[in-house]
Design a protein around this motif. Structure first.
Motif, PDB file in Angstrom:
ATOM      1  N   SER A  41      -5.302   7.617  -1.146  1.00  0.00           N
ATOM      2  CA  SER A  41      -4.268   6.471  -1.202  1.00  0.00           C
ATOM      3  C   SER A  41      -3.779   6.134   0.371  1.00  0.00           C
ATOM      4  O   SER A  41      -3.903   6.859   1.238  1.00  0.00           O
ATOM      5  CB  SER A  41      -2.842   7.266  -1.805  1.00  0.00           C
ATOM      6  OG  SER A  41      -2.603   8.536  -1.148  1.00  0.00           O
ATOM      7  N   LEU A  42      -3.196   5.069   0.292  1.00  0.00           N
ATOM      8  CA  LEU A  42      -2.484   4.595   1.703  1.00  0.00           C
ATOM      9  C   LEU A  42      -0.959   4.347   1.024  1.00  0.00           C
ATOM     10  O   LEU A  42      -0.857   3.488   0.365  1.00  0.00           O
ATOM     11  CB  LEU A  42      -3.201   3.539   2.217  1.00  0.00           C
ATOM     12  CG  LEU A  42      -2.684   2.800   3.458  1.00  0.00           C
ATOM     13  CD1 LEU A  42      -2.539   4.040   4.392  1.00  0.00           C
ATOM     14  CD2 LEU A  42      -3.463   1.533   3.955  1.00  0.00           C
ATOM     15  N   ASP A  43      -0.170   4.879   1.945  1.00  0.00           N
ATOM     16  CA  ASP A  43       1.299   4.510   1.739  1.00  0.00           C
ATOM     17  C   ASP A  43       1.903   4.566   0.229  1.00  0.00           C
ATOM     18  O   ASP A  43       2.462   3.990  -0.155  1.00  0.00           O
ATOM     19  CB  ASP A  43       1.729   3.339   2.404  1.00  0.00           C
ATOM     20  CG  ASP A  43       1.529   3.253   4.082  1.00  0.00           C
ATOM     21  OD1 ASP A  43       1.777   4.338   4.495  1.00  0.00           O
ATOM     22  OD2 ASP A  43       1.344   2.127   4.509  1.00  0.00           O
ATOM     23  N   ARG A  46      -3.026   4.046  -4.534  1.00  0.00           N
ATOM     24  CA  ARG A  46      -4.115   4.557  -4.524  1.00  0.00           C
ATOM     25  C   ARG A  46      -5.165   3.154  -4.305  1.00  0.00           C
ATOM     26  O   ARG A  46      -4.962   2.166  -4.528  1.00  0.00           O
ATOM     27  CB  ARG A  46      -4.451   5.167  -5.851  1.00  0.00           C
ATOM     28  CG  ARG A  46      -3.663   6.487  -6.019  1.00  0.00           C
ATOM     29  CD  ARG A  46      -3.469   7.201  -7.250  1.00  0.00           C
ATOM     30  NE  ARG A  46      -4.922   7.725  -7.776  1.00  0.00           N
ATOM     31  CZ  ARG A  46      -4.903   8.444  -8.673  1.00  0.00           C
ATOM     32  NH1 ARG A  46      -4.184   8.615  -9.428  1.00  0.00           N
ATOM     33  NH2 ARG A  46      -6.257   8.651  -9.075  1.00  0.00           N
ATOM     34  N   GLN A  47      -6.417   3.743  -4.067  1.00  0.00           N
ATOM     35  CA  GLN A  47      -7.328   2.745  -3.620  1.00  0.00           C
ATOM     36  C   GLN A  47      -7.410   1.757  -4.923  1.00  0.00           C
ATOM     37  O   GLN A  47      -7.545   2.071  -6.268  1.00  0.00           O
ATOM     38  CB  GLN A  47      -8.685   3.200  -3.217  1.00  0.00           C
ATOM     39  CG  GLN A  47      -9.333   4.003  -4.318  1.00  0.00           C
ATOM     40  CD  GLN A  47     -10.256   4.945  -3.704  1.00  0.00           C
ATOM     41  OE1 GLN A  47      -9.798   5.972  -2.693  1.00  0.00           O
ATOM     42  NE2 GLN A  47     -11.589   5.054  -3.891  1.00  0.00           N
ATOM     43  N   ALA A  48      -7.691   0.290  -4.800  1.00  0.00           N
ATOM     44  CA  ALA A  48      -7.940  -0.354  -5.724  1.00  0.00           C
ATOM     45  C   ALA A  48      -9.178  -0.663  -6.264  1.00  0.00           C
ATOM     46  O   ALA A  48      -9.423  -1.351  -7.476  1.00  0.00           O
ATOM     47  CB  ALA A  48      -7.164  -2.105  -5.152  1.00  0.00           C
ATOM     48  N   ALA A  70     -10.001  -2.207   0.076  1.00  0.00           N
ATOM     49  CA  ALA A  70      -9.455  -1.221  -1.095  1.00  0.00           C
ATOM     50  C   ALA A  70      -7.835  -1.061  -0.910  1.00  0.00           C
ATOM     51  O   ALA A  70      -7.468  -0.967  -1.907  1.00  0.00           O
ATOM     52  CB  ALA A  70     -10.479   0.155  -0.945  1.00  0.00           C
ATOM     53  N   PHE A  71      -7.457  -1.107   0.322  1.00  0.00           N
ATOM     54  CA  PHE A  71      -6.026  -0.723   0.770  1.00  0.00           C
ATOM     55  C   PHE A  71      -5.289  -1.990   1.391  1.00  0.00           C
ATOM     56  O   PHE A  71      -4.223  -1.819   1.745  1.00  0.00           O
ATOM     57  CB  PHE A  71      -6.004   0.221   1.844  1.00  0.00           C
ATOM     58  CG  PHE A  71      -6.387   1.666   1.110  1.00  0.00           C
ATOM     59  CD1 PHE A  71      -5.855   2.223   0.136  1.00  0.00           C
ATOM     60  CD2 PHE A  71      -7.798   2.247   1.465  1.00  0.00           C
ATOM     61  CE1 PHE A  71      -6.223   3.295  -0.534  1.00  0.00           C
ATOM     62  CE2 PHE A  71      -8.160   3.491   0.872  1.00  0.00           C
ATOM     63  CZ  PHE A  71      -7.471   3.976  -0.019  1.00  0.00           C
ATOM     64  N   GLY A  72      -6.021  -3.219   1.156  1.00  0.00           N
ATOM     65  CA  GLY A  72      -5.161  -4.562   1.760  1.00  0.00           C
ATOM     66  C   GLY A  72      -5.049  -4.431   3.115  1.00  0.00           C
ATOM     67  O   GLY A  72      -4.167  -4.919   3.457  1.00  0.00           O
ATOM     68  N   LEU A  73      -5.909  -3.688   3.898  1.00  0.00           N
ATOM     69  CA  LEU A  73      -5.884  -3.777   5.361  1.00  0.00           C
ATOM     70  C   LEU A  73      -6.339  -5.100   6.016  1.00  0.00           C
ATOM     71  O   LEU A  73      -7.165  -5.855   5.228  1.00  0.00           O
ATOM     72  CB  LEU A  73      -6.633  -2.565   6.010  1.00  0.00           C
ATOM     73  CG  LEU A  73      -5.890  -1.100   5.685  1.00  0.00           C
ATOM     74  CD1 LEU A  73      -6.811  -0.139   6.200  1.00  0.00           C
ATOM     75  CD2 LEU A  73      -4.515  -1.112   6.179  1.00  0.00           C
TER      76      LEU A  73
END
Length: 384
Positions: A41-43, A46-48, A70-73
């Motif tokens: 997960s990020l912040d 969980r990963q998309a 996956a994390f919108g980076l």
């Protein structure tokens, strides 16, 4: 080729999907054998999309483009990176839950600002008996080690890592080789990469730091009764373990400082920096010996170490450091710092780290700084 494959995977998952496994990262080895499943997960999100990861060289590698997507980076270069590289590049804090295979990442974490250099007097520290215990329920041990590395980094402190690659407890039929996959070892290697990035230099401290029925760290590999051939094999095994992870071993410390004269000489064939000085144990001046076309430096830790918890042992160590000569040289067991580092969560469930400024390492570093001491790497003492 791997970048092209990575891009194809990235394009494959640019459309929304409904997959019961879409929040999992499947970890396989280089031969595509399934090893484990992690949830990342990020912040808190969980990963998309599903991620595939490869375990290689002790690390978890993922396609950076897919990871970012996956994390919108922000868009990133397409290629393969391991988790530590990703956290460094994107300013992420990593929290491993080894017992259930969950990796929480949090954005907005950067390296601490460094204090001005204290002076030009030498000091030397070795972080002692660094070994992978293998206990998956010790979720905070490695995290506390990383917090300690940040403190050393803040004080411009180089440090040597006395690493033991294989942990053996014969009476329990237990053996943990850091090169083998486990969730614990994965975070251990992540932490060693973290240490090296914060000023640590890898050193070796025995292959198992034991022999026979002894437990690792309690016993020793070398000394009387160990043949030259076996000693040489132990040196080579340690070096091979470091090379497996891409680490350069800059030094060697004899476990318990036990070794024959021949073994100390043999160590000089493999390492430029060796502890202790086998000729004069009480001298804190590094001793350089020419071996062929190069020099080998033998060094004592004359100010010894913090022998136990409590105020009196710490004051005694600080007094020894104050009385040191040209080089204030000592070693430190990291577990003595752990109870001074607490981990909690704020209202947004983000990690909050508190490192007590009265901790042993805080006080040691403050003491060295007040005396104009700078903790040097081994290469400082081996430079020609």
């Amino acid at each position: 080729m791997r970048y092209i494959i990575c891009l194809l995977f990235f394009l494959q998952f640019t459309m929304p999907i409904n997959d019961s496994h879409s929040r999992e990262t499947r970890l396989s080895d280089a031969s595509h054998n399934y090893l484990d499943t992690w949830v990342i997960s990020l912040d808190g999100a969980r990963q998309a999309i599903p991620l595939n990861a490869v375990f290689r060289g002790g690390r978890m590698y993922v396609c950076e483009a897919r990871f970012a997507f996956a994390f919108g980076l922000p868009s990133v270069e397409r290629g393969e990176m391991h988790i530590f590289e990703l956290t460094e590049k994107h300013g992420l804090f990593a929290y491993f839950h080894k017992s259930n295979g969950t990796l929480e990442l949090f954005s907005g974490f950067e390296r601490p600002e460094r204090l001005p250099v204290a002076g030009d007097r030498d000091a030397f520290i070795r972080l002692e008996d660094v070994i992978a215990s293998g206990n998956p329920y010790h979720d905070h041990t490695h995290l506390r080690r990383r917090v300690l590395a940040d403190l050393l980094y803040k004080y411009n402190a180089a440090f040597t890592i006395a690493w033991v690659p294989v942990n053996v407890r014969p009476s329990e039929n237990f053996r943990n080789d850091t090169r083998d996959y486990s969730r614990y070892n994965l975070e251990f290697v992540f932490t060693m990469d973290y240490w090296i990035s914060r000023g640590g230099q890898m050193g070796l401290h025995g292959y198992t730091h034991q022999r026979g029925n002894q437990n690792s760290v309690i016993g020793n590999d070398f000394g009387s009764g160990v043949s030259d051939d076996h000693a040489r094999d132990l040196f080579q095994r340690q070096i091979a373990a470091a090379e497996y992870f891409g680490w350069t071993a800059y030094s060697f410390t004899f476990p318990k400082y036990i070794g024959t004269t021949r073994q100390f000489e043999m160590a000089g064939e493999y390492f430029d920096f060796i502890m202790p000085n086998f000729n004069v144990r009480g001298n804190n001046t590094p001793r350089r010996i020419k071996v062929g076309e190069r020099y080998v430096t033998y060094m004592n830790t004359t100010e010894d170490h913090l022998v136990n918890e409590g105020e009196a042992p710490l004051v005694a160590l600080l007094n020894r450091l104050n009385r040191a000569g040209d080089t204030a040289s000592f070693f430190f067991h990291t577990w003595l710092e752990y109870r001074y580092i607490t981990v909690s969560r704020d209202e947004q469930n983000r990690p909050v780290i508190h490192h007590d400024i009265n901790s042993p390492m805080h006080r040691i570093l403050d003491n060295l700084q007040e005396n104009g001491r700078v903790l040097r790497p081994t290469t400082h003492f081996t430079a020609n």
